[in-house]
Design an enzyme around this catalytic site. Structure first.
Site, PDB file in Angstrom:
ATOM      1  N   ASP A   1       2.671 -12.439  -7.799  1.00  0.00           N
ATOM      2  CA  ASP A   1       3.459 -11.203  -7.759  1.00  0.00           C
ATOM      3  C   ASP A   1       4.935 -11.483  -8.029  1.00  0.00           C
ATOM      4  O   ASP A   1       5.559 -12.319  -7.360  1.00  0.00           O
ATOM      5  CB  ASP A   1       3.322 -10.519  -6.388  1.00  0.00           C
ATOM      6  CG  ASP A   1       1.938  -9.934  -6.145  1.00  0.00           C
ATOM      7  OD1 ASP A   1       1.092  -9.984  -7.072  1.00  0.00           O
ATOM      8  OD2 ASP A   1       1.701  -9.428  -5.032  1.00  0.00           O
TER       9      ASP A   1
ATOM     10  N   ALA B   1       0.177  -4.339  -0.288  1.00  0.00           N
ATOM     11  CA  ALA B   1      -0.927  -5.033   0.387  1.00  0.00           C
ATOM     12  C   ALA B   1      -1.293  -4.446   1.747  1.00  0.00           C
ATOM     13  O   ALA B   1      -2.117  -5.027   2.461  1.00  0.00           O
ATOM     14  CB  ALA B   1      -0.665  -6.538   0.520  1.00  0.00           C
ATOM     15  N   ALA B   2      -0.742  -3.274   2.085  1.00  0.00           N
ATOM     16  CA  ALA B   2      -1.159  -2.653   3.358  1.00  0.00           C
ATOM     17  C   ALA B   2      -2.655  -2.316   3.308  1.00  0.00           C
ATOM     18  O   ALA B   2      -3.391  -2.561   4.269  1.00  0.00           O
ATOM     19  CB  ALA B   2      -0.337  -1.404   3.617  1.00  0.00           C
ATOM     20  N   GLY B   3      -3.079  -1.768   2.166  1.00  0.00           N
ATOM     21  CA  GLY B   3      -4.509  -1.451   2.008  1.00  0.00           C
ATOM     22  C   GLY B   3      -5.357  -2.720   2.052  1.00  0.00           C
ATOM     23  O   GLY B   3      -6.458  -2.724   2.612  1.00  0.00           O
ATOM     24  N   ASP B   4      -4.840  -3.790   1.477  1.00  0.00           N
ATOM     25  CA  ASP B   4      -5.585  -5.062   1.488  1.00  0.00           C
ATOM     26  C   ASP B   4      -5.706  -5.608   2.910  1.00  0.00           C
ATOM     27  O   ASP B   4      -6.747  -6.158   3.290  1.00  0.00           O
ATOM     28  CB  ASP B   4      -4.885  -6.094   0.593  1.00  0.00           C
ATOM     29  CG  ASP B   4      -4.799  -5.625  -0.855  1.00  0.00           C
ATOM     30  OD1 ASP B   4      -5.687  -4.863  -1.285  1.00  0.00           O
ATOM     31  OD2 ASP B   4      -3.840  -6.014  -1.541  1.00  0.00           O
TER      32      ASP B   4
ATOM     33  N   SER C   1       2.931 -10.873   4.169  1.00  0.00           N
ATOM     34  CA  SER C   1       3.049  -9.806   5.180  1.00  0.00           C
ATOM     35  C   SER C   1       1.800  -9.679   6.050  1.00  0.00           C
ATOM     36  O   SER C   1       1.777  -8.865   6.975  1.00  0.00           O
ATOM     37  CB  SER C   1       3.294  -8.471   4.479  1.00  0.00           C
ATOM     38  OG  SER C   1       2.119  -8.031   3.817  1.00  0.00           O
TER      39      SER C   1
HETATM   40  O1  RIB Z   1      -2.658  -4.457  -3.456  1.00  0.00           O
HETATM   41  C1  RIB Z   1      -1.495  -5.170  -3.768  1.00  0.00           C
HETATM   42  C2  RIB Z   1      -1.745  -6.099  -4.909  1.00  0.00           C
HETATM   43  O2  RIB Z   1      -2.022  -5.352  -6.064  1.00  0.00           O
HETATM   44  C3  RIB Z   1      -0.586  -6.989  -5.279  1.00  0.00           C
HETATM   45  O3  RIB Z   1      -0.561  -8.185  -4.555  1.00  0.00           O
HETATM   46  C4  RIB Z   1      -0.749  -7.171  -6.777  1.00  0.00           C
HETATM   47  O4  RIB Z   1      -1.048  -8.468  -7.160  1.00  0.00           O
HETATM   48  C5  RIB Z   1      -1.851  -6.196  -7.182  1.00  0.00           C
HETATM   49  O5  RIB Z   1      -3.053  -6.828  -7.360  1.00  0.00           O
END
Ligand code: RIB
Length: 312
Positions: A14, A249-252, A291
């Protein structure tokens, strides 16, 4: 040994600019800072689950470049099993991210090596998929790879989490095999063909997918909380109120948290609370994987912030 969570997905580098606001088309603005972070929805979800105590393996491709070196090292540091990562003759996936003063992001992903993951790779790893308890997939790798992995996982009886991001239409038979489909509002709108501007719209859109045979839809609505829609009703998990630095990346974090809890056999309502807390903690820090909370942070946060899940 804990049950295995297998993530099949993207691994990105990123490149992030922090700006007061997003530039309009044709406009040049001055950013306040530039930083790089390990990212990619697949890798983020893998690291999120691993930091929360999950036994996590990832399948994905990275380039034979310096970015790839760093990305691989970071996954190892986070205890993610990287033995099924392939180094290919391409550039590693990159994401160009702009984060504004409210912590809201816009993202352009250039898949690079992620796009080289093929059906033959998945076929060669059939045993690896079958030996997992939970499969987590997103859409930053070729769709045919995702559908094939879901077919194998479904036949083997895995819990399957599909994060349909970035949004694209999906075969109905794939949607029917997924245990938890986890979209945000814009992804739900694309999949259902209905507007999701308000909660009632989201409910109608979810009903469309349920009528097509989707099992459970876990809708993430940021600071509006998360909803589960299924054949028996609705579950609502209010969001935790936290200072927002960067929503990337909150959803991740939510999905990794949910996967870790489900792999441990935790009841869905508690699993959703843990997922929601992981998502909340992720927005309080900059970057994607930088994070993501560990299990101590998450447990401390949950002790301090009482939250209730509502079902009806
Ligand atoms: O969900 C966030 C991610 O979306 C980021 O880290 C970026 O790489 C994209 O894949």
């Amino acid at each position: 040994m804990k049950k295995k969570i297998l993530v099949i997905g993207s691994i990105n580098y990123d490149l992030v600019v922090f700006t007061p606001r997003h530039p309009a088309p044709g406009e040049t603005i001055i950013g306040s800072r530039f930083q790089t972070f390990p990212g990619g929805k697949g890798a983020n979800q893998a690291v999120a689950a691993a930091r929360l105590g999950g036994n996590v393996q990832i399948i994905g491709n990275i380039g034979q470049d310096g970015f790839g070196e760093e990305l691989l090292e970071n996954l190892c540091i986070n205890q993610v099993d990287t033995t099924c990562i392939k180094r290919v003759n391409d550039s590693s996936g990159t994401a160009l991210i702009t984060v504004n003063a409210d912590g809201q992001n816009s993202i352009v992903v250039v898949p690079g090596a992620n796009a080289t993951l093929g059906k033959e790779d998945i076929e060669g790893l059939r045993d690896t998929i079958q030996s997992a308890a939970v499969l987590v997939v997103q859409l930053e790798i070729p769709l045919e790879v995702v559908t094939q992995a879901i077919d194998i996982a479904y036949t083997a009886g895995l819990i399957i989490l599909l994060n349909p991001a970035p949004a694209m239409s999906l075969p109905q038979e794939t949607l029917q095999k997924v245990t938890y489909l986890i979209p945000n509002e814009s992804e739900l709108a694309l999949l259902s063909g209905l507007p999701t501007d308000d909660l009632e719209g989201c409910r109608r859109a979810a009903q469309v997918l349920l009528s097509k045979g989707c099992n459970q839809i876990v809708l993430t609505r940021g600071d509006q909380g998360a909803f589960v829609f299924n054949q028996t009703g609705e579950i609502f998990v209010p969001s935790f109120k936290v200072p927002v630095v960067d929503t990337t990346a909150a959803g991740d974090a939510f999905i990794g948290g949910l996967a870790a809890a489900l792999a441990d056999g935790i009841d869905l309502q508690i699993a959703l609370l843990r997922a929601s807390a992981a998502g909340a903690l992720a927005v309080t820090k900059a970057g994607a994987q930088t994070s993501l909370p560990d299990i101590t942070e998450l447990d401390d946060f949950l002790k301090k912030h009482k939250q209730e899940v509502k079902t009806h």
